[in-house]
Design a protein around this motif. Sequence first.
Motif, mmCIF file in Angstrom:
data_model
loop_
_atom_site.group_PDB
_atom_site.id
_atom_site.type_symbol
_atom_site.label_atom_id
_atom_site.label_comp_id
_atom_site.label_asym_id
_atom_site.label_seq_id
_atom_site.Cartn_x
_atom_site.Cartn_y
_atom_site.Cartn_z
ATOM 1 N N ARG A 255 2.587 58.143 -18.976
ATOM 2 C CA ARG A 255 2.455 57.187 -17.876
ATOM 3 C C ARG A 255 1.457 57.731 -16.850
ATOM 4 N NH1 ARG A 255 5.914 53.531 -17.191
ATOM 5 N NH2 ARG A 255 7.559 54.688 -18.236
ATOM 6 N N ILE A 256 0.595 56.870 -16.353
ATOM 7 C CA ILE A 256 -0.419 57.305 -15.390
ATOM 8 C C ILE A 256 0.113 57.077 -13.981
ATOM 9 C CG2 ILE A 256 -2.776 56.990 -14.556
ATOM 10 C CD1 ILE A 256 -3.516 56.010 -17.347
ATOM 11 N N GLU B 121 1.580 55.303 -3.890
ATOM 12 C CA GLU B 121 2.919 55.364 -4.482
ATOM 13 C C GLU B 121 3.671 54.051 -4.274
ATOM 14 O OE1 GLU B 121 4.500 57.517 -6.360
ATOM 15 O OE2 GLU B 121 3.064 59.180 -6.345
ATOM 16 N N VAL B 122 3.533 53.453 -3.099
ATOM 17 C CA VAL B 122 4.175 52.166 -2.828
ATOM 18 C C VAL B 122 3.674 51.115 -3.815
ATOM 19 C CG1 VAL B 122 4.315 50.260 -1.178
ATOM 20 C CG2 VAL B 122 4.681 52.608 -0.394
ATOM 21 N N ALA B 123 2.365 51.085 -4.039
ATOM 22 C CA ALA B 123 1.790 50.112 -4.963
ATOM 23 C C ALA B 123 2.281 50.351 -6.393
ATOM 24 C CB ALA B 123 0.262 50.180 -4.910
ATOM 25 N N PHE B 124 2.329 51.607 -6.803
ATOM 26 C CA PHE B 124 2.787 51.937 -8.156
ATOM 27 C C PHE B 124 4.242 51.505 -8.355
ATOM 28 C CE2 PHE B 124 4.816 54.743 -11.226
ATOM 29 C CZ PHE B 124 3.934 54.688 -12.303
ATOM 30 N N THR B 125 5.078 51.816 -7.368
ATOM 31 C CA THR B 125 6.498 51.463 -7.455
ATOM 32 C C THR B 125 6.681 49.951 -7.504
ATOM 33 O OG1 THR B 125 7.224 53.495 -6.352
ATOM 34 C CG2 THR B 125 8.721 51.607 -6.249
ATOM 35 N N LYS C 289 5.749 66.779 -14.033
ATOM 36 C CA LYS C 289 6.392 67.552 -15.092
ATOM 37 C C LYS C 289 7.280 66.741 -16.024
ATOM 38 C CE LYS C 289 6.209 71.684 -12.195
ATOM 39 N NZ LYS C 289 6.960 72.660 -11.366
ATOM 40 N N GLN C 290 7.512 65.461 -15.726
ATOM 41 C CA GLN C 290 8.348 64.643 -16.602
ATOM 42 C C GLN C 290 7.793 64.670 -18.024
ATOM 43 O OE1 GLN C 290 11.100 63.490 -17.474
ATOM 44 N NE2 GLN C 290 11.404 61.502 -16.463
ATOM 45 N N SER C 291 8.659 64.945 -19.019
ATOM 46 C CA SER C 291 8.189 65.130 -20.389
ATOM 47 C C SER C 291 8.447 63.925 -21.281
ATOM 48 C CB SER C 291 8.860 66.366 -21.004
ATOM 49 O OG SER C 291 10.233 66.106 -21.267
ATOM 50 N N CYS C 292 9.109 62.886 -20.752
ATOM 51 C CA CYS C 292 9.425 61.729 -21.586
ATOM 52 C C CYS C 292 9.012 60.451 -20.865
ATOM 53 C CB CYS C 292 10.914 61.705 -21.928
ATOM 54 S SG CYS C 292 11.997 61.582 -20.482
ATOM 55 N N ASN D 212 10.777 58.171 -19.386
ATOM 56 C CA ASN D 212 11.568 57.719 -18.245
ATOM 57 C C ASN D 212 10.707 57.747 -16.979
ATOM 58 O OD1 ASN D 212 13.821 57.515 -19.889
ATOM 59 N ND2 ASN D 212 14.648 59.515 -19.300
ATOM 60 N N PRO D 213 10.620 56.636 -16.268
ATOM 61 C CA PRO D 213 9.726 56.574 -15.110
ATOM 62 C C PRO D 213 10.257 57.349 -13.909
ATOM 63 C CG PRO D 213 10.988 54.562 -15.267
ATOM 64 C CD PRO D 213 11.315 55.352 -16.504
ATOM 65 N N VAL D 214 9.348 57.756 -13.044
ATOM 66 C CA VAL D 214 9.688 58.379 -11.759
ATOM 67 C C VAL D 214 9.007 57.568 -10.668
ATOM 68 C CG1 VAL D 214 9.502 60.418 -10.297
ATOM 69 C CG2 VAL D 214 9.911 60.684 -12.766
ATOM 70 N N LEU D 215 9.802 56.870 -9.873
ATOM 71 C CA LEU D 215 9.277 56.046 -8.791
ATOM 72 C C LEU D 215 9.651 56.655 -7.443
ATOM 73 C CD1 LEU D 215 10.318 52.460 -10.019
ATOM 74 C CD2 LEU D 215 8.333 53.822 -10.704
ATOM 75 N N VAL D 216 8.784 56.479 -6.459
ATOM 76 C CA VAL D 216 9.079 56.859 -5.078
ATOM 77 C C VAL D 216 9.065 55.566 -4.264
ATOM 78 C CG1 VAL D 216 8.470 58.300 -3.108
ATOM 79 C CG2 VAL D 216 7.945 59.083 -5.434
ATOM 80 N N ARG D 217 10.251 55.103 -3.880
ATOM 81 C CA ARG D 217 10.359 53.851 -3.125
ATOM 82 C C ARG D 217 10.386 54.176 -1.637
ATOM 83 N NH1 ARG D 217 13.226 50.122 -0.460
ATOM 84 N NH2 ARG D 217 13.121 47.938 -1.132
#
Length: 703
Positions: free
Chosen positions: A26-27, A67-71, A655-658, A660-665
Amino acid sequence: MKANGLILTGAVFLAACSPQKMTQNRIYPETKKIAHTDEYFGQKVEDPYRWLEDDRAEATKDWVQREVAFTNNYLEQIPFREEIRSQLKNIWNYEKIGAPFKEGNYTYFYKNDGLQAQSVLYRTDKNGKTEVFLDPNKFSEKGTTSLAGISFNKKGNLLTYSISEGGSDWNKIIIMDAETKHIIDETIKDVKFSGVSWSGDEGFYYSSYDKPTGSELSAKTDTHKVYFHKLGTKQSQDRLVIGGDSFKRRYMGVGVSDDQRYEILSASEATNGNELYIKDLKNKSDFIPIQKGYSHNTDFIDSKGDIIYALTDRDAPNMRLVKFDIKNPSVWTDVIPESEEVLSVSTGGGYIFAKYMKDAVTSVRQMDYDGKLVRTIELPGVGTASGFSGKDGDKDLYFSYTNYITPGTIYKYNLESGKSEIYQKPNVKFSAEDYVSEQVFYTSKDGTKIPMMINYKKGIKLDGKNPTILYSYGGFNISLQPGFSVVNAIWMENGGIYAVPNIRGGGEYGKKWHDAGTKMQKKNVFDDFIAAGEYLQQKGYTSPEYMALSGRSNGGLLVGATMTMRPDLAKVAFPGVGVLDMLRYNKFTAGAGWSYDYGTAEDSREMFDYLKSYSPVHNVRKGVCYPSTMIITSDHDDRVVPAHSFKFGAELQEKQSCSNPVLVRIEVNAGHGAGRSTEQVIGENADLLSFALYEMGFKTLKK
């Protein structure tokens, strides 16, 4: 997840499918790394995202926008996000009325028509005419300026009200003539962590810090000062009562007793333990030391002539009510001795109300001022009762009652007969008889028994496939007692389970329970939380693919530590406004005051090693598959600064290896939580619930 939600007409079920397929690479928005090294006791610690701590820097603002836009882009792909938002708005839209209280010639109460951004303060005169007294919805265009507190003088003809702009802890105090509703003095600005206590009609006491020279949102504030504002004068002329270099304390406040005879000074260096001083105005004394040092918590409750009543944990981990003569303040006599249940008290109508907590559930006893039992009050059920406070002359008091499946209802209680009657029952679209709230006890890692409330709709199958939110806090002596939330109602109506363990670090079993989750015992808290999740999975309530971890503030730390220790425990994680950098939390705002619970990295090599071993920011590892994560923070959070969440998010995204997304809301124009508009709260919870279900593999909400 304390908030509110909705119920659909007819049953709603989740249509499950296999978990969604994600692109592993994921980018995420680019987050630059700038070399920075700190040294603790000879050990070097890299901090490449230190630059994100500067909330005023253009680079930080740019990162936040990306980050807001990505989330937002990610959340927009959830097919039932707007449906859940609609459900929440539907259930939220009911009239909410608070318990009445008398001041001067009027009876006041708060009311929200349903979806108003902020509740409105009304008043009724002796002829029964009701009018709007203060409408916070007119404080700002989008309802993000909130009413943070009100304080009347003894006569009820003068008041102050405090406002918070964008959720900030920095408040303004506005002074008003209650009869005419006219503002009568200049606004007191830059006030933080302060109540207001009137001294007759002359003026009032308040507390604050010197305004920081750096960032208002993140700069350290550690020297509280108490001021007296005399009506008709400018704030620049306010008298410094105590504080500064001659009496340096992190938190302080001065209050005046109801009989106007005593000034009470409470001072502390941390969130646990306080000094107590009392000035006898009748005899023109200086502040008399009642308790010095910070080993115990002792709070003034009331006074009757020369006799002072105080609630203390000195020689009583579960609290006791004592009294002493102001002429001989070192001799304390028990009024209500310590028992096996945790005690809190309130007063009203000439009585003391002893509120006991056993296994997180309330019981209440009415007593006289000698500690003699008048009666045990019959409550509507097993849950949480609060209130039972008022003025000495009141004949009736009010209390609220709730549990996880009972919407909060206000009762009117007659002091002489002991009879209660419903005063205000909310018209919530929720049928309690369709739900179950059960308490279980499970065993933690070290053998400690922990209570947990499990809440769900009747008829679920224990097949391990129920979407489950595991929520807790575990710190600062804060107890999680049963309480209704419309957000949880929507979660349960849609087939979910909501589980709350009463883990160590809280106050459910007194000071010993709190201390068992502090400093070098902090990992007990995480172990208790992990054991709760394992219990739910072993008993078939849910499984790792259908579990979400949730917590806010200290609870955000709980989630961050748990997901880095046990990334396999749950599919989804919601660290909300969390304390996530345990080596630097004490560098921002009033964070150093949390050291009783956490300790600091500067205390000792042992304490540093312990903090670093669980600090979420420092324990994200490459090659690990972490849960689908939505980190929740706000741009105006000056309690737990958003840099905690920013740095943790950057580490996880790197560092996420899979897949599963990481969002910052990141909520705009909001703080740590208090004072948010209804729209903001609904928006956050719509995102939280829909993200949880989507990541668990659900694609639709099927009626």
